[in-house]
Enzyme design. Sequence first.
Site: not given
Ligand SMILES: N[C@@H](CCC[C@H](N)C(=O)O)C(=O)O
Length: 282
Positions: A85, A219-220, A76
């Site tokens: 991610c 966020c996927g 991150n």
């Molecule tokens: N910030 C999240 C990890 C990244 C998630 C991402 N943006 C997605 O698209 O899934 C974490 O630290 O949990």
Amino acid sequence: MLDTLGQQMPFVKMQGSGNDFVVIDNRDRRVPVEAMADWAKAVCRRAFGIGADGIFFLENPPADRPGVDFIWHFYNADGSRAEMCGNGSRCAARLAYLLGIAPARHVIGTDAGPVRAEVLDSGRVKVQLTPAKDARLDIALPAADKTLRAHFVNTGVPHTVIFVDDVAKVDLPDLGRTVRYHETFRPKGTNANFAQVVDKQTMLLRTYERGVEAETYACGTGASAAVYLSHKLGLTGPEVNVTTSGGEQLTISVDGDNVFLAGAATVTFTGDLLLESVGLKL
Ligand SMILES: N[C@@H](CCC[C@H](N)C(=O)O)C(=O)O
């Protein structure tokens, strides 16, 4: 001219539904794992670095990880390492395909486990996330002046989902932070998602992301968590189009604990990072 500016590192900038990433092809292992958290903080810092929600390093799979086409190290923007991610994995799959690292259908080695990817002709990428786990429905979350009704699931990383009547009205900086740091989810914390079910196939979603410590455009794994939980609660069917805060669309389908995430993955630019300028060296 730029040769006089010291060490450089080629990079690719990508975005998946507005979730943006710097990608380093690290198959030569020029960047050691111990340095990656510092790279994330320096490179992702907007205005001072390239600017991104996260960074990932693509590498060849080591001998003890058979069955995957490549592995990644995902960080991150704040330098924390994340197990997975969703949007990043779709970008990784597209780039690995474009670079000839992997065929159109392949498997990515993530810290959460293997993730199957399919690069579609349209430039869209579909991934099968690691199976949904640790689902908990109806968690009462005491917040300042109310108790929030929350639901939780891990779709590779931890996600809390709160269903609301109007996502536009959610004070995300405040409420997102409250949920993200709520004692219920310690020590790992959680991403905080606010979802508005429009109809059985349509949802609006806003996410406050752990490790970015702000709302991102998408966020996927968060969209996947929201659809998994809304399906479990009978609010939606097994396939849902999710409109994220950046206005992009993700398509999520659920089959038991298997969750599939599809959407566009775009290379926006390539360049050379001037390491000294961002306080890094090799
Ligand atoms: N910030 C999240 C990890 C990244 C998630 C991402 N943006 C997605 O698209 O899934 C974490 O630290 O949990």
